[in-house]
Enzyme design. Structure first.
Site, PDB file in Angstrom:
ATOM      1  N   HIS A 107     -26.828 -47.898  52.182  1.00 20.15           N
ATOM      2  CA  HIS A 107     -27.339 -46.651  52.803  1.00 20.15           C
ATOM      3  C   HIS A 107     -28.237 -45.842  51.868  1.00 20.15           C
ATOM      4  O   HIS A 107     -28.848 -44.869  52.304  1.00 20.15           O
ATOM      5  CB  HIS A 107     -26.184 -45.769  53.289  1.00 20.15           C
ATOM      6  CG  HIS A 107     -25.375 -46.394  54.387  1.00 20.15           C
ATOM      7  ND1 HIS A 107     -25.951 -46.819  55.567  1.00 20.15           N
ATOM      8  CD2 HIS A 107     -24.053 -46.688  54.482  1.00 20.15           C
ATOM      9  CE1 HIS A 107     -24.997 -47.345  56.344  1.00 20.15           C
ATOM     10  NE2 HIS A 107     -23.843 -47.285  55.705  1.00 20.15           N
ATOM     11  N   ASP A 145     -22.924 -55.993  57.434  1.00 15.47           N
ATOM     12  CA  ASP A 145     -22.090 -54.800  57.533  1.00 15.47           C
ATOM     13  C   ASP A 145     -22.284 -54.200  58.930  1.00 15.47           C
ATOM     14  O   ASP A 145     -23.359 -54.331  59.525  1.00 15.47           O
ATOM     15  CB  ASP A 145     -22.502 -53.791  56.455  1.00 15.47           C
ATOM     16  CG  ASP A 145     -21.580 -52.585  56.400  1.00 15.47           C
ATOM     17  OD1 ASP A 145     -20.623 -52.615  55.617  1.00 15.47           O
ATOM     18  OD2 ASP A 145     -21.811 -51.613  57.152  1.00 15.47           O
ATOM     19  N   ASP A 224     -16.650 -54.268  57.797  1.00 13.21           N
ATOM     20  CA  ASP A 224     -16.174 -53.210  58.707  1.00 13.21           C
ATOM     21  C   ASP A 224     -16.486 -53.504  60.173  1.00 13.21           C
ATOM     22  O   ASP A 224     -16.184 -52.692  61.049  1.00 13.21           O
ATOM     23  CB  ASP A 224     -16.679 -51.821  58.281  1.00 13.21           C
ATOM     24  CG  ASP A 224     -18.157 -51.771  58.004  1.00 13.21           C
ATOM     25  OD1 ASP A 224     -18.905 -52.644  58.494  1.00 13.21           O
ATOM     26  OD2 ASP A 224     -18.588 -50.837  57.275  1.00 13.21           O
TER      27      ASP A 224
HETATM   28  N1  Q9C Z   1     -19.855 -37.845  58.428  1.00 15.93           N
HETATM   29  C1  Q9C Z   1     -20.500 -48.268  54.528  1.00 15.93           C
HETATM   30  O1  Q9C Z   1     -19.879 -49.000  55.293  1.00 15.93           O
HETATM   31  N2  Q9C Z   1     -19.354 -42.038  58.190  1.00 15.93           N
HETATM   32  N3  Q9C Z   1     -20.665 -46.938  54.736  1.00 15.93           N
HETATM   33  C2  Q9C Z   1     -19.929 -40.778  58.527  1.00 15.93           C
HETATM   34  C3  Q9C Z   1     -19.697 -38.575  59.641  1.00 15.93           C
HETATM   35  C4  Q9C Z   1     -20.078 -42.731  57.171  1.00 15.93           C
HETATM   36  C5  Q9C Z   1     -20.162 -46.310  55.923  1.00 15.93           C
HETATM   37  C6  Q9C Z   1     -19.047 -39.953  59.418  1.00 15.93           C
HETATM   38  C7  Q9C Z   1     -19.803 -44.201  57.154  1.00 15.93           C
HETATM   39  C8  Q9C Z   1     -20.466 -44.876  55.969  1.00 15.93           C
HETATM   40  C9  Q9C Z   1     -21.029 -48.794  53.247  1.00 15.93           C
HETATM   41 ZN    ZN Z   2     -20.456 -50.215  56.854  1.00 17.81          ZN
END
Ligand code: Q9C
Ligand code: ZN
Length: 282
Positions: A107, A145, A224
């Site tokens: 990200h 992912d 995930d």
């Molecule tokens: N703030 C990876 O799997 N969730 N990152 C945001 C609202 C973020 C996932 C929820 C999820 C990030 C590397």
């Molecule tokens: Zn992820």
């Protein structure tokens, strides 16, 4: 020949309370150890490695503990943790291994949060991007992912040496990757679509890549998408074996870098299945 796992227990030293916590990797490491995998220890990436991907100002701010968002805390010494995770991706690229390290990376873009997204989604340095830039080969980045790798797309958008392919859940965080753009091929999938739809989509995605032009494959290996995890597409252990088999069939030098996957034991079994499928083992 079994793929080597790049791992250092140093990566367990931050973020106990966070969903992106140490157990997600520690338990996976234990499982891969019982399965007889060989482990090698990484060295941190150098600033020179990082500057091929990230802006100097972002690296400076990260080092000083000045970048933080609601998903991605400014932990003490996070710059050192992040450099070791990036270094593990570099080593994985060198030995065609699997980097089982944290923090994840896909990200994070050139200057932090990418493509207008408001957080870096638990990521600090884009590990897979650092490895691909240093390897300097024509590379297919396959991001399995369950979240779109908006950072990786931003970094390689328009780069004629790299093709980025991502399968991910939509609508979901980070909200990007709804359509393909140039060298970035995006395949949005609905919540819990299941293995059959997933594999059909993967086959279609891979058939769109000009493999004659590809010298190396880099896999952003997030788990995930496993049923019940953060970006579930309803996959099972066996699905990762099927994914691995398809990656192996590409017949290119290949390395893997851990992204998400939030249940440690499950990550271990999923990684083992991915690698067994890749190696043509039952
Ligand atoms: N703030 C990876 O799997 N969730 N990152 C945001 C609202 C973020 C996932 C929820 C999820 C990030 C590397
Ligand atoms: Zn992820």
């Amino acid at each position: 020949m079994k793929t080597k796992i790049v791992f250092s227990e140093k990566c367990l030293g931050y973020g106990n309370w966070h969903i992106e916590g140490p157990l997600r990797v520690q338990k996976a490491q234990e499982i891969l150890q019982t399965k007889g995998y060989e482990f090698v220890k990484p060295e941190p990436a150098t600033e020179e490695n990082l500057l091929k991907v990230h802006e100097a100002e972002y690296i400076w701010n990260l080092k000083k503990g000045l970048v933080e968002d609601t998903d991605t805390p400014a932990y003490d010494n996070i710059y050192e943790f992040a450099k070791l995770s990036a270094g593990a991706a570099l080593l994985a690229a060198k030995i065609n291994g699997f980097s089982l390290m944290r923090p994840p990376g896909h990200h994070t873009g050139k200057n932090g949060a990418a493509l207008g997204v408001y957080t870096r989604g638990f990521c600090y340095l884009n590990n897979v991007a650092v490895a691909v830039k240093s390897l300097d080969k024509r590379t297919l980045i396959l991001d399995v992912d369950g979240h779109h790798g908006n950072g990786t797309q931003e970094i390689f958008q328009g780069d004629s040496k790299v093709t980025y392919v991502s399968l991910h859940r939509v609508p979901h965080y980070p909200g990007t990757g709804l359509v393909s753009e140039g060298n970035c091929l995006n395949f949005p999938l609905p919540f819990d679509c299941g293995e059959q739809v997933y594999l059909e989509t993967l086959d279609k995605a891979l058939s769109m890549v000009d493999l004659g032009e590809v010298e190396a494959v880099a896999v952003s290996a997030g788990f995930d998408t496993h049923k019940g995890d953060l970006a579930s597409l309803g996959l099972t252990e066996r699905s990762y074996w099927e994914i691995g088999k398809r990656i192996g069939a590409l017949n290119k030098r290949t390395f893997f870098v851990l992204e998400g996957g939030y249940k440690g034991e499950q990550n271990g079994h999923d990684a083992d299945n991915l690698l067994r499928g890749f190696e043509g083992e039952p």
